[in-house]
Design an enzyme around this catalytic site. Structure first.
Site, PDB file in Angstrom:
ATOM      1  N   ASP A 164       0.767  -1.239   0.000  1.00 48.55           N
ATOM      2  CA  ASP A 164       0.000   0.000   0.000  1.00 48.55           C
ATOM      3  C   ASP A 164       0.804   1.298   0.000  1.00 48.55           C
ATOM      4  O   ASP A 164       0.565   2.160  -0.812  1.00 48.55           O
ATOM      5  CB  ASP A 164      -0.949   0.020   1.202  1.00 48.55           C
ATOM      6  CG  ASP A 164      -1.981  -1.088   1.135  1.00 48.55           C
ATOM      7  OD1 ASP A 164      -1.808  -2.019   0.323  1.00 48.55           O
ATOM      8  OD2 ASP A 164      -2.955  -1.023   1.888  1.00 48.55           O
ATOM      9  N   GLU A 394       1.148  -9.133  11.443  1.00 51.65           N
ATOM     10  CA  GLU A 394       0.946  -8.751  10.041  1.00 51.65           C
ATOM     11  C   GLU A 394       2.287  -8.649   9.316  1.00 51.65           C
ATOM     12  O   GLU A 394       2.430  -9.079   8.176  1.00 51.65           O
ATOM     13  CB  GLU A 394       0.223  -7.394  10.020  1.00 51.65           C
ATOM     14  CG  GLU A 394      -0.030  -6.841   8.647  1.00 51.65           C
ATOM     15  CD  GLU A 394      -0.912  -5.596   8.677  1.00 51.65           C
ATOM     16  OE1 GLU A 394      -1.161  -5.069   9.794  1.00 51.65           O
ATOM     17  OE2 GLU A 394      -1.353  -5.162   7.606  1.00 51.65           O
TER      18      GLU A 394
HETATM   19  C1  GLC Z   1      -2.931  -3.866   4.114  1.00 52.67           C
HETATM   20  C2  GLC Z   1      -1.897  -4.469   3.180  1.00 52.67           C
HETATM   21  C3  GLC Z   1      -2.594  -5.250   2.064  1.00 52.67           C
HETATM   22  C4  GLC Z   1      -3.516  -6.295   2.669  1.00 52.67           C
HETATM   23  C5  GLC Z   1      -4.479  -5.666   3.681  1.00 52.67           C
HETATM   24  C6  GLC Z   1      -5.236  -6.718   4.464  1.00 52.67           C
HETATM   25  O1  GLC Z   1      -3.740  -2.948   3.472  1.00 52.67           O
HETATM   26  O2  GLC Z   1      -1.074  -3.476   2.668  1.00 52.67           O
HETATM   27  O3  GLC Z   1      -1.659  -5.891   1.238  1.00 52.67           O
HETATM   28  O4  GLC Z   1      -4.233  -6.951   1.676  1.00 52.67           O
HETATM   29  O5  GLC Z   1      -3.752  -4.901   4.612  1.00 52.67           O
HETATM   30  O6  GLC Z   1      -4.353  -7.589   5.086  1.00 52.67           O
END
Ligand code: GLC
Length: 422
Positions: A164, A394
């Site tokens: 992102d 994460e």
């Molecule tokens: C964040 C990450 C993305 C992922 C999402 C849910 O936005 O950057 O890659 O899909 O979280 O985990």
């Protein structure tokens, strides 16, 4: 021999706890809906304990596919106040509500993998349906996201890349006008330390791009031609090339000769086109602006997906391995999302340093396939050590191994079960 039965159990529990009945949330609180590429990786985790549930995860995802072929990046199955931007902000008018953008096309690769491991009949109704969904999604990329006609993937929002707020997008985002952004309240920083999340001015730009899409009535042609953010993403270009190869295997198994010819053509086009992303100075494939043609010049974890896509000549591969070697100078744990020392490197902030296991997984698979076994093993081992040290976060600091972002994360648990913990 199992590496750590206790972590196996915890990983399974995370998947079960994050299961909302047919789909899995990435983590409780921070991400309360279904995310596209998360679900693909989560299916690999479920496949180790309950194959039927793995298929269901994928089927729920493709059930929200748009008529034009796009598989959306978020599906808002149920109401939740704890997330911004929610369905009313996207305003796509879909049922179920979805966002108006996509995410990395890793689904065909996952479908092939689960299908082959279970030896399912390719002609069964389920496989036919998933095959057609993947084909439609790949055609969508070809139709709307290849403005240069070189088989690479242009994104129209940085959230599409899944990485992102990587600094690869900074220059292009810097040109996005935020003067029309409607006031809003962020929710992410209520769940996670703001020092790990994108900054406010960055968030305003993300919202401005979203508003452009909404104002166009989510017309993917208009967005592709006139949108305020247009980057050719190295990650998705590699992932789509790989996914086209995997879809070709399915097309052949199903005897779909026309699609097989079409896919062979796409693969050849991308294999040739990928050099447009090569940056000799950086010694890596780098994302590049579709409008200004400027290369980011940044070595990120996505650069190493070249191995996963099976591209690069001997010189390019040697340069990439040099870059990998260089990363070990500052990263105790591979694979950092950005090279230390690059502008904006921050070992704790989203996609500007931290390790994400799903990208490490793809890079390691590619390295192993291309004969770089030691590097593949090193990445896999580092990934397992991160979970052993900090749990199922994460992401993780490549320097200290500390977890960042949300805890009890589905795709991290899935990566343990399907890959680094086994
Ligand atoms: C964040 C990450 C993305 C992922 C999402 C849910 O936005 O950057 O890659 O899909 O979280 O985990």
């Amino acid at each position: 021999m199992r590496r750590n039965p206790d972590l196996d159990r915890q990983a399974r529990e995370i998947l079960v706890r994050n299961d909302r009945g047919g789909y899995t949330v990435p983590t409780h609180g921070l991400y309360p809906f279904q995310w596209n590429w998360d679900s693909a990786f989560v299916a690999l985790g479920f496949a180790t304990l309950d194959r039927e549930r793995a298929w269901q995860e994928i089927e729920t995802l493709v059930s929200a596919q748009w008529e034009d072929g796009m598989i959306p990046h978020i599906i808002f199955h149920q109401h939740d106040e704890g997330y911004f931007p929610g369905p009313e902000v996207w305003g796509t008018g879909r049922i179920p509500a979805t966002s108006g953008i996509t995410q990395p096309p890793v689904l065909a690769t996952v479908v092939r993998q689960i299908w082959e491991s279970e030896g399912a009949d390719p002609a069964c109704v389920r496989m036919q349906r998933l095959y057609r969904a993947c084909l439609a999604s790949h055609r969508w990329f070809h139709t709307y996201r290849d403005p240069l006609g070189n088989g690479l993937v242009m994104v129209t929002h940085n959230w599409e890349t899944g990485r992102d707020n990587s600094s690869e997008w900074d220059d292009a985002l810097g040109r996005v006008d935020t003067s029309e952004v409607v006031p809003y309240q962020r929710r992410d920083t209520g769940h996670v330390d703001a020092a790990m999340r994108p900054k406010q001015e960055e968030y305003d730009r993300y919202v401005a791009i979203l508003q452009f899409g909404k104002a166009s009535g989510w017309n993917h042609r208009t967005i592709a031609d006139e949108g305020p953010f247009r980057m050719v993403d190295v990650g998705m270009s590699m992932e789509l090339l790989r996914a086209n190869r995997d879809l070709l295997v399915l097309a052949e198994a199903l005897g779909d000769a026309d699609a097989a010819t079409e896919l062979r053509g796409r693969i050849a086009l991308s294999e040739e086109g990928i050099d447009w992303l090569w940056n000799e100075e950086a010694g890596a494939y780098c994302s590049r602006d579709a409008t200004t043609h400027e290369s980011s010049g940044l070595v990120t974890n996505a650069s190493f997906l070249a191995f996963y896509a099976g591209v690069g000549n001997a010189h390019q591969r040697a340069r990439l391995i040099e870059a990998l070697q260089r990363l070990t100078g500052s990263a105790r744990y591979l694979l950092p999302s950005l090279e230390a020392g690059s502008r904006a490197y921050d070992h704790r902030r989203y996609w500007r340093g931290p390790v994400w296991l799903v990208v490490s997984y793809m890079a390691a698979i590619g390295l192993a396939e291309q004969g770089y076994t030691e590097w593949a093993n090193r990445i896999r081992e580092d990934s397992a050590r991160l979970i052993e040290r900090s749990g199922f976060y994460e992401s993780f600091s490549p320097e200290t191994g500390e977890g960042s972002g949300g805890p009890a994360f589905s795709w991290t648990a899935a990566m343990w079960l399907a890959w680094c913990g086994q």
